[in-house]
Design an enzyme around this catalytic site. Sequence first.
Site, PDB file in Angstrom:
ATOM      1  N   ASN A  33       0.751  -1.296   0.005  1.00 40.69           N
ATOM      2  CA  ASN A  33      -0.188   0.000   0.062  1.00 40.69           C
ATOM      3  C   ASN A  33       0.672   1.269   0.165  1.00 40.69           C
ATOM      4  OD1 ASN A  33      -1.734   2.049   0.464  1.00 40.69           O
ATOM      5  ND2 ASN A  33      -2.095   1.929   2.666  1.00 40.69           N
ATOM      6  N   TRP A  34       0.838   1.902  -1.213  1.00 40.94           N
ATOM      7  CA  TRP A  34       1.666   2.804  -1.186  1.00 40.94           C
ATOM      8  C   TRP A  34       1.303   4.139  -0.638  1.00 40.94           C
ATOM      9  CZ3 TRP A  34       3.411   2.716  -6.764  1.00 40.94           C
ATOM     10  CH2 TRP A  34       5.015   1.761  -7.297  1.00 40.94           C
ATOM     11  N   LYS A  35       0.374   4.572  -0.499  1.00 39.29           N
ATOM     12  CA  LYS A  35      -0.512   5.592   0.381  1.00 39.29           C
ATOM     13  C   LYS A  35      -0.342   6.734  -0.672  1.00 39.29           C
ATOM     14  CE  LYS A  35       0.325   3.831   4.767  1.00 39.29           C
ATOM     15  NZ  LYS A  35      -0.130   3.459   6.498  1.00 39.29           N
ATOM     16  N   HIS A  84      -9.232   0.879   3.958  1.00 37.85           N
ATOM     17  CA  HIS A  84      -8.323   1.131   5.339  1.00 37.85           C
ATOM     18  C   HIS A  84      -8.311   2.641   6.135  1.00 37.85           C
ATOM     19  CE1 HIS A  84      -4.153   2.218   6.356  1.00 37.85           C
ATOM     20  NE2 HIS A  84      -3.961   1.163   5.444  1.00 37.85           N
ATOM     21  N   GLU A 114      -7.344   4.370   7.272  1.00 40.21           N
ATOM     22  CA  GLU A 114      -6.830   6.107   7.098  1.00 40.21           C
ATOM     23  C   GLU A 114      -8.388   6.721   6.719  1.00 40.21           C
ATOM     24  OE1 GLU A 114      -3.193   5.766   4.753  1.00 40.21           O
ATOM     25  OE2 GLU A 114      -2.653   5.266   7.617  1.00 40.21           O
ATOM     26  N   GLU A 169      -5.973  -5.162   9.907  1.00 34.25           N
ATOM     27  CA  GLU A 169      -4.677  -3.956  10.701  1.00 34.25           C
ATOM     28  C   GLU A 169      -5.190  -3.057  11.353  1.00 34.25           C
ATOM     29  OE1 GLU A 169      -2.622  -2.965   6.515  1.00 34.25           O
ATOM     30  OE2 GLU A 169      -3.769  -1.547   7.144  1.00 34.25           O
ATOM     31  N   GLY A 201       2.193   1.624  10.467  1.00 30.51           N
ATOM     32  CA  GLY A 201       3.213   3.147  10.287  1.00 30.51           C
ATOM     33  C   GLY A 201       3.592   3.161  11.875  1.00 30.51           C
ATOM     34  N   SER A 236       3.117  -2.299   9.941  1.00 32.69           N
ATOM     35  CA  SER A 236       4.513  -2.646  10.518  1.00 32.69           C
ATOM     36  C   SER A 236       4.978  -4.194   9.961  1.00 32.69           C
ATOM     37  CB  SER A 236       4.656  -2.688  11.480  1.00 32.69           C
ATOM     38  OG  SER A 236       4.312  -0.454  12.116  1.00 32.69           O
ATOM     39  N   GLY A 263       2.962  -1.219   4.500  1.00 36.54           N
ATOM     40  CA  GLY A 263       2.575  -0.241   3.738  1.00 36.54           C
ATOM     41  C   GLY A 263       4.433   0.890   3.705  1.00 36.54           C
ATOM     42  N   GLY A 264       4.930   0.812   5.112  1.00 35.44           N
ATOM     43  CA  GLY A 264       5.994   1.712   4.813  1.00 35.44           C
ATOM     44  C   GLY A 264       7.265   0.840   4.198  1.00 35.44           C
TER      45      GLY A 264
HETATM   46  C1  PEP Z   1      -1.110   0.160   5.851  1.00 36.10           C
HETATM   47  O1  PEP Z   1      -1.102   1.081   5.218  1.00 36.10           O
HETATM   48  O2  PEP Z   1      -1.600  -0.601   5.112  1.00 36.10           O
HETATM   49  C2  PEP Z   1      -0.029  -0.323   6.714  1.00 36.10           C
HETATM   50  C3  PEP Z   1       0.027  -1.626   7.249  1.00 36.10           C
HETATM   51  O3  PEP Z   1       1.590   0.195   7.079  1.00 36.10           O
HETATM   52  P1  PEP Z   1       2.271   0.150   7.910  1.00 36.10           P
HETATM   53  O4  PEP Z   1       2.962  -1.940   7.066  1.00 36.10           O
HETATM   54  O5  PEP Z   1       3.912   1.415   7.441  1.00 36.10           O
HETATM   55  O6  PEP Z   1       2.788   0.349   9.045  1.00 36.10           O
END
Ligand code: PEP
Length: 249
Positions: A9-11, A94, A96, A166, A172, A212, A233-234
Amino acid sequence: MRRKIIAGNWKMNMTPSEAKELVATLKDLVNNPEVDVVYCVPAIDIVPVVEAVKGTNVEVGAENMYIEEKGAYTGEIAPAMIVDAGAKYVIIGHSERREYFNETDEFLNKKVLKAFEHGLTPILCCGESLEQREAGVTLDWIRLQIKSDLQNVTAEQAASMVIAYEPIWAIGTGRTATTEQAEEVCKAIRETIAEIYDAATAESIRIQYGGSMNAKNCDELLAQPNIDGGLIGGASLKPDFGRIVNYQK
Ligand code: PEP
């Protein structure tokens, strides 16, 4: 046997030029014929990323989608646009989007149904806040989210989709759920699917863990019986993503 699915997930990261560079950097690292690999990218990156992944094992997804077909919804992206651009998946719900854009379960249910109408595979996210975890209501909350978001979704559709568990407190933050916490909730999601539909649907649906996940903790998480992949994500913006795709069994 369910195939693992590792999705990035590049956000709100990567301009179209940067996106092409990232695809090139990851190209040889994400080669694992046993795993489905998906890059969920900002709308403006879908066309260049679809082009850049041609001839590889990578599929592309959108990070969001609107519920209407077309018209006066300035700034939104229609499902047909995503499909025509060559994406196959769409992230829905998501945390967010739930938090910053006030997306409710009722609205997300419409998105899930609309995605199926257009042949897109939803990656439906669910997850609890830290307060909910500490109050001991995690499993009840997740069951409620799943049941609300899947209203009127058929068993056949549910069997083909992806659910991403999640925990909001793990996204994040560098704070990953323990393997036991992640497995417990993913198992409860599968049981909820069996309750809504049947055992065969529960066996087919793929459930990811997200929050994470990284090169260090992926092996243990992905070894769990009810964790069929990760939403990343990251770490999806770094070579680490290749390590996750090539997790050690
Ligand atoms: C996400 O945005 O779906 C996510 C899991 O982010 P991260 O891996 O950075 O926690």
